[in-house]
Motif scaffolding. Sequence first.
Motif, PDB file in Angstrom:
ATOM      1  N   LYS A  24       3.195   4.030  -1.164  1.00 59.38           N
ATOM      2  CA  LYS A  24       3.581   4.662  -2.419  1.00 59.38           C
ATOM      3  C   LYS A  24       4.545   5.792  -2.088  1.00 59.38           C
ATOM      4  O   LYS A  24       4.228   6.659  -1.298  1.00 59.38           O
ATOM      5  N   GLU A  25       5.690   5.731  -2.684  1.00 58.12           N
ATOM      6  CA  GLU A  25       6.718   6.741  -2.372  1.00 58.12           C
ATOM      7  C   GLU A  25       6.404   8.077  -3.030  1.00 58.12           C
ATOM      8  O   GLU A  25       5.812   8.140  -4.071  1.00 58.12           O
TER       9      GLU A  25
ATOM     10  N   GLU B  42       0.821  -1.210   0.000  1.00 59.19           N
ATOM     11  CA  GLU B  42       0.000   0.000   0.000  1.00 59.19           C
ATOM     12  C   GLU B  42       0.864   1.272   0.000  1.00 59.19           C
ATOM     13  O   GLU B  42       0.370   2.347  -0.292  1.00 59.19           O
TER      14      GLU B  42
END
Length: 172
Positions: free
Chosen positions: A171-172, A169
């Motif tokens: 997200k950078e 889940e």
Amino acid sequence: MEIKIRLLENEDLHEYWKSGFENPDKDMFYYTGTTNYPSKDEIKKFIENSIIDEERRHFLICNKEDNILGEVVLMDIDNEYRSCSFRIALFNKENFNKGIGFKATKEVLKFAFRDLNLHRVELEVFDYNPRAKSMYEKCGFKEEGIKRDALFINNEFHDVYIMAILDYEFKE
């Protein structure tokens, strides 16, 4: 504001004490549910123990001049279950609402999922701190449950939200 995170070291005692505990910001203590005010000796022992604890990674949040703004901690790291708990504190309310907590949280989650290969990071947030809950949601944490009347502070009971984020889940 530009920030960096780095691991806590024994040499940080004076600045850590000065920035967070010598004249503590009462709002910071309230939002973190802290009710006792530690002495400098207690902080020294805490730092020493944090550094050698294999189940903890204690990061300082610093500005570009390396002044300590707060801390973000991965604790109860369980390599078998690939999970840990998370907490964050900005030491001065002057630094609230500037994106510092968001940036520090994202950096530490990157470390948790990439470097430690964790699958799950969980936290607790109090019902009287909707600003923090919103930031966690923006980072990708999802509410999993509520511990009703689980915190007693300032002569009142408060609910505690349990939130978590999984590696896929993030997200950078």
